[in-house]
Design a protein around this motif. Structure first.
Motif: not given
Ligand code: BDP
Length: 600
Positions: A258-259, A263, A265, A286, A298, A300, A302, A359, A596
């Motif tokens: 899930w992004n 991205g 989701p 996630r 995830n 990275k 945010f 998302g 990100f």
């Protein structure tokens, strides 16, 4: 707590519609007096706040009890089922009566509560449902109301000390310690749902990522069932994994994560079946973690681009409106944002489902707004709120724990942490530990601070993420943007040393749409753009500033007073969701800021 679902084993009966309604005249005190209700009843829509549905100040300004009433019949075919009456939110206190008998009391205006109808309602027979609703706010409610006789932004006291004034007021009135209209009533849907007698009570999902695989820890709580099968379906409905048992761990090979927007989701479905019952829950895989001064989703870093919002619209007040929720999601994406805070209370559950789907990342806030602001005594020792605050956090986490969109809990907005710093620290750090302990996913926990004397505040720095509301250039240093940027930098120097991630959860300027100036001054659309543009440049220089949430997404209604002309006008959009120039400004700015890796 599971959201009502219709499937082969369960069904939902809506009790939304036109109910009969009346305001108390002070004589019934929340007790049902059917003669009084019948004599005074008039039509009201449910769900919606009652305040703006009638063209009469009595409804707008009402303080105290009000009564809702309707009849219903559960179809005979549900005679063998378990029946549950569910209120998604009644603001702020509810007493529920069925056929004249008190069956439930609930405190708190923004979270669901349920009543098991076994032995109370018989399928096939008509029942009378009556709800007494109280909208009073005081030192023991969340949000907090003022008991000393000063209205937030109010102008009642015309030179007379407000404490004196309070003695002569004939009318009982609310004195909210918060800046949004105290909309009340049955604000969200009312339903009866059925389940089999032996049924699934709750499902908990805790996702994790190992290499390329998704790991899903789950537990199912049941009544009368002895086992459960959990089947994981992908987006197309294909089975990708399966487990049996009331708790366990499932591995999803090559999982899709899930992004956040823009991205993908990706959502999976956990289909839970027992001998008799069935429920399908959508979830995402996630991870969320704070590391140094980064907020990692995830793994990275945010960057929060988004807003503080309100549930607020014409006529409905704070009433649930799915079309507004869908529209707001569209506008959030249109502005290239990726997040919002549920300022200043938990929103309707449907909004979190939309956020999962789109998302959009959520900072999930309790209704604890206004604790202590302006109080002369230590609120942490004199306000009777701790137990209720814990109950609200427990219920909030129980309701929202499985949403991938929820990445952080906000325990409160703008409590006083400056004047009684030691007892504030004790309160907030222990509640912080309590909140962490409630959450099976153990997300970051914070509260939102607004202290001018931030050095005296010992609580904010203890949170996982520092969240601050600041109005340099508006309430202080008004209109002087050079001084405002200077003040911002002094403050940011301070927070830099704390070495935690920081989100600006509010900053903003009231702006009248259509008021234009060539040399930008306050209230003009040009000023709002200049204000944000100059301040954002300062944020851009600081790596630890990991989010910007302008206040507010849209103009909203609030208590009348000399600071407020037709509500709070700090929206980037008008109340009916038309863009001011600043909405276009952010749309352009955020198109260039990735979700990100913006701050390394
Ligand atoms: C902040 C509050 C918010 C208000 C805002 C304002 O958190 O609820 O609406 O100020 O004054 O302090 O616009």
């Amino acid at each position: 707590m599971l959201y009502p679902e219709t499937n082969e084993k369960r069904s939902v009966i809506s009790l939304d519609g036109v109910w009969s309604f009346c305001l108390d005249d002070g004589s019934n005190g929340g007790n049902i007096n059917s003669g009084f209700i019948e004599r005074n009843g008039e039509m009201i829509a449910v769900p919606a706040s009652y305040n703006d549905q009638k063209d009469d100040l009595r409804f707008r300004e009402h303080c105290g009890w009000a009564y809702y009433s309707r009849r219903f019949t559960v179809p005979e075919i549900y005679g063998n089922e378990r029946l549950v009456l569910r209120f998604d939110a009644v603001t702020h206190y509810a007493k529920v009566y069925i056929d004249g008998k008190l069956v439930c009391e609930h405190k708190g205006g923004f979270l669901p509560f349920e009543i098991e109808l076994d032995g109370i309602v018989t399928a096939g027979k008509k029942s009378l449902l009556q709800v007494a609703v109280n909208n009073e706010v005081n030192h023991s409610t969340l949000p907090v109301g003022n008991e000393e006789g000063t209205a937030f932004f109010g102008s009642d006291n015309a030179g007379v000390p407000s404490v004196e004034m309070a003695k002569v007021w004939r009318k009982k009135r609310n004195l909210p310690n918060f800046d949004f209209f105290n909309y009340a009533g049955i604000n969200r849907s009312v339903r009866i749902y059925t389940t089999p007698k032996d049924h699934i009570d709750d499902i908990t999902i805790v996702p994790d990522v190992k290499g390329k695989d998704g790991i899903v820890r789950y537990s199912v709580s049941v009544s009368g069932c002895s086992d459960a099968v959990v089947t994981i379906l992908d987006r197309d409905g294909n089975e990708v994994a399966r487990a049996s048992g009331l708790e366990g761990e499932i591995v999803i090979k090559d999982a899709k994560l899930w992004n956040p927007y823009p991205g993908d989701p990706y959502l999976y479905t956990a289909l839970v079946t027992t001998e008799s019952d069935k429920y399908s829950l959508r979830f995402g895989i996630r991870t969320v973690r704070v590391e140094g001064n980064r907020f990692l989703i995830n793994g990275k870093p945010f960057f929060f681009k988004g807003f503080g919002k309100h549930e607020d619209s014409a006529v409905h007040g704070r009433g649930f409106d799915l079309a507004y929720d869908v529209k707001d999601m569209s506008l959030i994406k249109w502005m290239n944002a990726n997040s919002f805070r549920t300022s200043h209370y938990p929103y309707a559950e449907e909004m979190y489902d939309l956020a999962d789907e789109e998302g959009i990342v959520i900072i999930d806030e309790t209704p604890a707004v206004g604790i202590g602001a302006g109080a002369s005594q230590d609120p942490y020792r004199t306000f009777n709120i701790r137990e209720h605050h814990e109950a609200v956090i427990r219920d909030l986490v129980a309701r929202d724990k499985n949403h991938p969109s929820v990445v952080m809990w906000s325990m409160a907005n703008e409590p006083d942490t400056e004047h009684f710093p030691l007892s504030a620290r004790e309160y907030w750090t222990s509640l912080y530990a309590f909140t962490h302990a409630q959450d099976p996913q153990d997300r970051p926990v914070t509260f939102v601070c607004c202290q001018n004397n931030y050095e005296a505040d010992l609580s904010t720095r203890e949170m996982d993420v520092v969240c601050i509301n600041r109005y340099y250039g508006w309430y202080n240093l008004s209109g002087d943007m050079e001084a405002a940027c200077y003040a911002w930098n002094i403050e940011l120097d301070f927070w830099q040393k704390i070495n935690k991630p920081l989100i600006i959860t509010e900053y903003g300027a009231d702006t009248l749409p259509g008021f234009h100036l060539t040399a930008p001054e306050m209230f003009s659309e040009e000023f709002q753009v200049m204000y944000y543009d100059l301040i954002n440049r300062e944020f851009d220089k600081r790596d630890f500033v990991i989010g910007e949430h302008p206040w507010n997404f849209a103009d909203f209604n609030t208590i009348q007073g000399v600071y407020r002309a037709d509500g709070n006008r700090k929206g980037l959009l008008t109340r009916d969701r038309r863009p001011k120039m600043a909405a276009h400004y952010f749309r352009k700015r955020w198109a260039e800021i990735p979700s990100f890796g913006y701050k390394k």
